[in-house]
Design an enzyme around this catalytic site. Structure first.
Site, PDB file in Angstrom:
ATOM      1  N   HIS A 170      49.647  46.549  51.788  1.00 13.75           N
ATOM      2  CA  HIS A 170      49.130  47.198  50.483  1.00 13.75           C
ATOM      3  C   HIS A 170      49.577  48.686  50.389  1.00 13.75           C
ATOM      4  O   HIS A 170      48.920  49.506  51.174  1.00 13.75           O
ATOM      5  CB  HIS A 170      47.867  47.084  50.084  1.00 13.75           C
ATOM      6  CG  HIS A 170      47.457  45.591  49.971  1.00 13.75           C
ATOM      7  ND1 HIS A 170      47.537  44.591  50.820  1.00 13.75           N
ATOM      8  CD2 HIS A 170      46.831  45.010  48.650  1.00 13.75           C
ATOM      9  CE1 HIS A 170      47.173  43.375  50.478  1.00 13.75           C
ATOM     10  NE2 HIS A 170      46.718  43.632  49.127  1.00 13.75           N
ATOM     11  N   GLU A 205      48.929  51.311  45.772  1.00 12.81           N
ATOM     12  CA  GLU A 205      48.172  50.314  44.868  1.00 12.81           C
ATOM     13  C   GLU A 205      47.441  51.133  43.606  1.00 12.81           C
ATOM     14  O   GLU A 205      47.244  50.752  42.708  1.00 12.81           O
ATOM     15  CB  GLU A 205      47.296  49.499  45.473  1.00 12.81           C
ATOM     16  CG  GLU A 205      46.637  48.317  44.741  1.00 12.81           C
ATOM     17  CD  GLU A 205      45.445  47.559  45.580  1.00 12.81           C
ATOM     18  OE1 GLU A 205      45.716  47.591  46.787  1.00 12.81           O
ATOM     19  OE2 GLU A 205      44.918  46.299  45.004  1.00 12.81           O
TER      20      GLU A 205
HETATM   21  C1  LIG Z   1      40.308  44.844  43.100  1.00  9.14           C
HETATM   22  C2  LIG Z   1      41.399  44.165  42.933  1.00  9.14           C
HETATM   23  C3  LIG Z   1      42.216  44.850  41.718  1.00  9.14           C
HETATM   24  C4  LIG Z   1      42.134  43.333  43.869  1.00  9.14           C
HETATM   25  C5  LIG Z   1      43.408  43.007  44.140  1.00  9.14           C
HETATM   26  N1  LIG Z   1      44.086  44.110  45.097  1.00  9.14           N
HETATM   27  C6  LIG Z   1      43.599  44.222  46.422  1.00  9.14           C
HETATM   28  N2  LIG Z   1      43.870  45.233  47.170  1.00  9.14           N
HETATM   29  C7  LIG Z   1      43.546  45.558  48.298  1.00  9.14           C
HETATM   30  N3  LIG Z   1      42.846  44.551  49.070  1.00  9.14           N
HETATM   31  C8  LIG Z   1      42.539  43.234  48.562  1.00  9.14           C
HETATM   32  C9  LIG Z   1      42.891  43.054  46.946  1.00  9.14           C
HETATM   33  N4  LIG Z   1      42.536  41.770  46.818  1.00  9.14           N
HETATM   34  C10 LIG Z   1      41.971  41.282  48.040  1.00  9.14           C
HETATM   35  N5  LIG Z   1      41.971  42.366  48.929  1.00  9.14           N
HETATM   36  C11 LIG Z   1      41.241  42.214  50.367  1.00  9.14           C
HETATM   37  O1  LIG Z   1      41.038  40.970  50.458  1.00  9.14           O
HETATM   38  C12 LIG Z   1      39.711  40.719  50.743  1.00  9.14           C
HETATM   39  C13 LIG Z   1      39.220  39.501  50.522  1.00  9.14           C
HETATM   40  O2  LIG Z   1      39.762  38.313  51.188  1.00  9.14           O
HETATM   41  P1  LIG Z   1      39.561  37.862  52.699  1.00  9.14           P
HETATM   42  O3  LIG Z   1      38.054  38.295  52.870  1.00  9.14           O
HETATM   43  O4  LIG Z   1      40.542  38.858  53.761  1.00  9.14           O
HETATM   44  O5  LIG Z   1      40.012  36.512  52.997  1.00  9.14           O
HETATM   45  C14 LIG Z   1      38.910  41.770  50.172  1.00  9.14           C
HETATM   46  O6  LIG Z   1      37.945  41.851  50.714  1.00  9.14           O
HETATM   47  C15 LIG Z   1      39.832  42.943  50.312  1.00  9.14           C
HETATM   48  O7  LIG Z   1      39.950  43.597  51.641  1.00  9.14           O
HETATM   49 ZN   LIG Z   2      46.466  42.011  47.841  1.00  7.31          ZN
END
Ligand SMILES: CC(C)=CCNc1ncnc2c1ncn2[C@@H]1O[C@H](COP(=O)(O)O)[C@@H](O)[C@H]1O
Ligand SMILES: [Zn+2]
Length: 354
Positions: A208, A211
């Site tokens: 990422h 962003e």
């Molecule tokens: C807030 C927003 C606009 C989200 C979209 N942009 C994002 N940017 C950075 N990290 C993300 C984003 N969406 C999901 N994640 C990451 O993915 C995690 C959720 O999926 P997982 O637990 O890794 O399976 C979040 O806690 C975060 O660490």
């Molecule tokens: Zn993402």
């Protein structure tokens, strides 16, 4: 100006039948409304309602509020059996949406309450992938181990070591590493040794990057690795406070961008669909891969994201086909997988594009 777009109808059939590659999907952000319902019924004491885990049509949230949503979902998904169900449901849903190749990413979590360990977390996602394979779903699924930037240097290094182990023992399922988490927390420089090590050991890197605005130093530093793919890259170009030299680094290294339109609009890093940076990079002929990011949280799917890109930027069906086909070049799995996918696309082309 900004126009709200309406989907659906006969047009939608083409996008659903279009074979697609999904390269940017966070497991816990991809959990559907139906799966959330199952989990909330199993855990009524948490008192979780639908509006706490998803951002509906026309709604927007600050980035901060979006990251609160993940905390709620993590409360619901905290045991091995939850992760197994969530991963199987998510894979099945992507497959039903016409996704033929999927790279899922997730942050290994330790949960004291349920005895979950990070290692067990990864093993569980991998067994969900294996179970879907046994059910003969027409989808090839790989896994990226995610680093949450919030957790700093040591956890990042620990995560890389775990990812290296699984890269060697998972029969090709673990192909890379993701850097994600709240972009306003922490600095990339602290994670550089871990990312460098991952790269040296053969893990592919999807980071990422840019962003949020005003992270030129961090972005420049991380681009020097260079990463194998970029998530978002919203503020790379000069018109939004980025720079020509950042853009040149991306172009020179041919680093594909994973672009998630609805995520960026609902998270308010982009003012509206028509101002999405897809336009800037697509016009340059740079590899752009349309992705969902968090299909559950943002109430979308990959077919809808393709349809939105097409209607917003006036892409013909031929151009949409080429967009989905070019995504094959950007996958992290080995070349033989790319060949198989190209073959699949060739067979489907006359049926879908007629
Ligand atoms: C807030 C927003 C606009 C989200 C979209 N942009 C994002 N940017 C950075 N990290 C993300 C984003 N969406 C999901 N994640 C990451 O993915 C995690 C959720 O999926 P997982 O637990 O890794 O399976 C979040 O806690 C975060 O660490
Ligand atoms: Zn993402």
């Amino acid at each position: 100006g900004c126009v709200a777009l309406e989907m659906d109808g006969e047009e939608g059939v083409f996008y659903r039948r279009l074979p697609k590659v999904e390269l940017h999907a966070h497991l816990n952000g991809s959990v559907s409304y139906q799966t959330i319902e199952k989990l909330s019924k199993q855990k009524p004491h948490l008192n979780i309602e639908q509006n706490m885990t998803a951002i509906g049509k026309g709604q927007r949230r600050t980035l901060d509020e979006c990251f609160q949503v993940f905390k709620v979902i993590h409360q619901l998904v905290d045991a091995e059996e939850d992760i197994l169900m969530v991963a199987k449901d998510v894979i099945t849903e992507f497959s039903a949406d016409g996704v033929k190749y999927l790279e899922l990413r997730s942050t290994p979590r330790e949960e004291k309450n349920t005895g979950l360990t990070k290692r067990r977390y990864i093993e569980t996602v991998l067994s969900a992938i294996q179970q879907c394979k046994n059910e003969e779903l027409d989808i090839d699924v790989r896994f990226l181990v995610a680093i949450d930037r919030r957790n700093g240097t040591e956890v990042a290094m620990e995560t890389v070591k775990l990812a290296e182990e699984f890269m060697l023992s998972s029969d090709g399922l673990v192909v890379g590493l993701d850097l994600s988490g709240d972009p306003t927390v922490g600095h990339g420089r602290d994670l550089l040794p871990a990312l460098q090590r991952a790269k040296n050991s053969g893990l592919k890197l999807s980071l990422h990057l840019s962003e949020v605005p005003s992270q030129l130093d961090e972005t420049d530093l991380l681009l020097n690795l260079p990463p194998d793919r970029i998530g978002h890259g919203t503020f790379l170009h000069p018109e939004v406070g980025g720079s020509k030299s950042l853009v040149d680094k991306v172009l020179k290294n041919h680093i594909p961008l994973e672009l998630c339109l609805t995520s960026n609009v609902k998270g308010q890093t982009v003012p509206c669909y028509s101002k999405h940076h897809f336009k800037y990079w697509y016009q340059l002929g740079h590899p752009c891969v349309i992705c969902t990011d968090d299909k559950g949280v943002f109430c979308t799917d990959l077919s809808q994201e393709y349809q939105l890109a097409a209607s917003t930027f006036g892409l013909s069906r031929e151009s949409v086909w080429n967009l989905s086909q070019q995504a094959i070049d950007c996958i992290f799995a080995e070349d033989s997988v790319k060949q198989q996918l190209r073959q699949k696309w060739a067979v489907l082309k006359p049926q879908v594009l007629k």
